[in-house]
Design a protein around this motif. Structure first.
Motif, mmCIF file in Angstrom:
data_model
loop_
_atom_site.group_PDB
_atom_site.id
_atom_site.type_symbol
_atom_site.label_atom_id
_atom_site.label_comp_id
_atom_site.label_asym_id
_atom_site.label_seq_id
_atom_site.Cartn_x
_atom_site.Cartn_y
_atom_site.Cartn_z
ATOM 1 N N MET A 48 -3.853 2.922 10.367
ATOM 2 C CA MET A 48 -2.644 4.218 10.258
ATOM 3 C C MET A 48 -1.826 3.774 8.992
ATOM 4 O O MET A 48 -1.358 4.644 8.308
ATOM 5 C CB MET A 48 -2.054 4.235 11.494
ATOM 6 N N VAL A 72 -3.461 5.024 24.449
ATOM 7 C CA VAL A 72 -3.070 6.098 23.214
ATOM 8 C C VAL A 72 -3.165 7.384 23.830
ATOM 9 O O VAL A 72 -2.228 8.157 23.697
ATOM 10 C CB VAL A 72 -4.029 5.649 21.907
ATOM 11 N N GLN A 91 2.732 5.114 18.541
ATOM 12 C CA GLN A 91 3.463 6.276 18.923
ATOM 13 C C GLN A 91 4.643 6.785 17.623
ATOM 14 O O GLN A 91 4.474 7.887 17.166
ATOM 15 C CB GLN A 91 4.085 6.346 20.316
ATOM 16 N N LYS A 94 2.263 7.785 14.734
ATOM 17 C CA LYS A 94 1.828 8.895 14.815
ATOM 18 C C LYS A 94 2.634 10.118 14.446
ATOM 19 O O LYS A 94 2.098 11.191 13.819
ATOM 20 C CB LYS A 94 1.516 9.427 16.490
ATOM 21 N N PHE A 100 -3.796 13.076 15.236
ATOM 22 C CA PHE A 100 -4.286 11.605 15.385
ATOM 23 C C PHE A 100 -4.953 11.342 16.725
ATOM 24 O O PHE A 100 -4.151 11.857 17.597
ATOM 25 C CB PHE A 100 -2.949 10.690 15.447
#
Length: 111
Positions: A48, A72, A91, A94, A100
């Protein structure tokens, strides 16, 4: 992405592939002891962060960890403190992406 943990250390492999077909491959070695699930979390987080720096807006990741994918996706609830902390971190990351998704794949498909 795939991770591994053993007596001699832990690490992960990442392959990022664009819709156009170009790929980036990374091998990560962690300087700390980690369980297999923790290594999977570290691999997701690293992926990420790299994607964010590349200004990627949509991510579809795959993992063979049913626990990580279940957490997730919201299918599972974190019971361990360490898993809850990893989940919160993912989170928070995200929010940097329009899309995502983390998909569960078999170990054979994830190598």
């Amino acid at each position: 992405m795939d991770g591994s943990s053993c007596v001699s250390g832990s690490g992960a492999g990442l392959v990022l592939t664009s819709p156009d077909g170009w790929t980036l491959e990374y091998a990560l070695r962690f300087g700390f002891k980690a369980t297999n699930n923790e290594v999977e979390w570290e691999a997701i987080i690293t992926r990420m962060i790299i994607a964010r720096h590349l200004e990627v807006q949509k991510i579809k990741a795959s993992s063979d960890s049913q626990l990580v994918v279940g957490l997730v996706s919201g299918e599972y609830e974190a019971r361990e403190d360490s898993m809850a902390k990893y989940l919160v971190h993912v989170q928070n990351l995200k929010s940097d992406f329009q899309v995502f998704k983390v998909l569960k794949v078999s170990r054979a498909e994830n190598s």
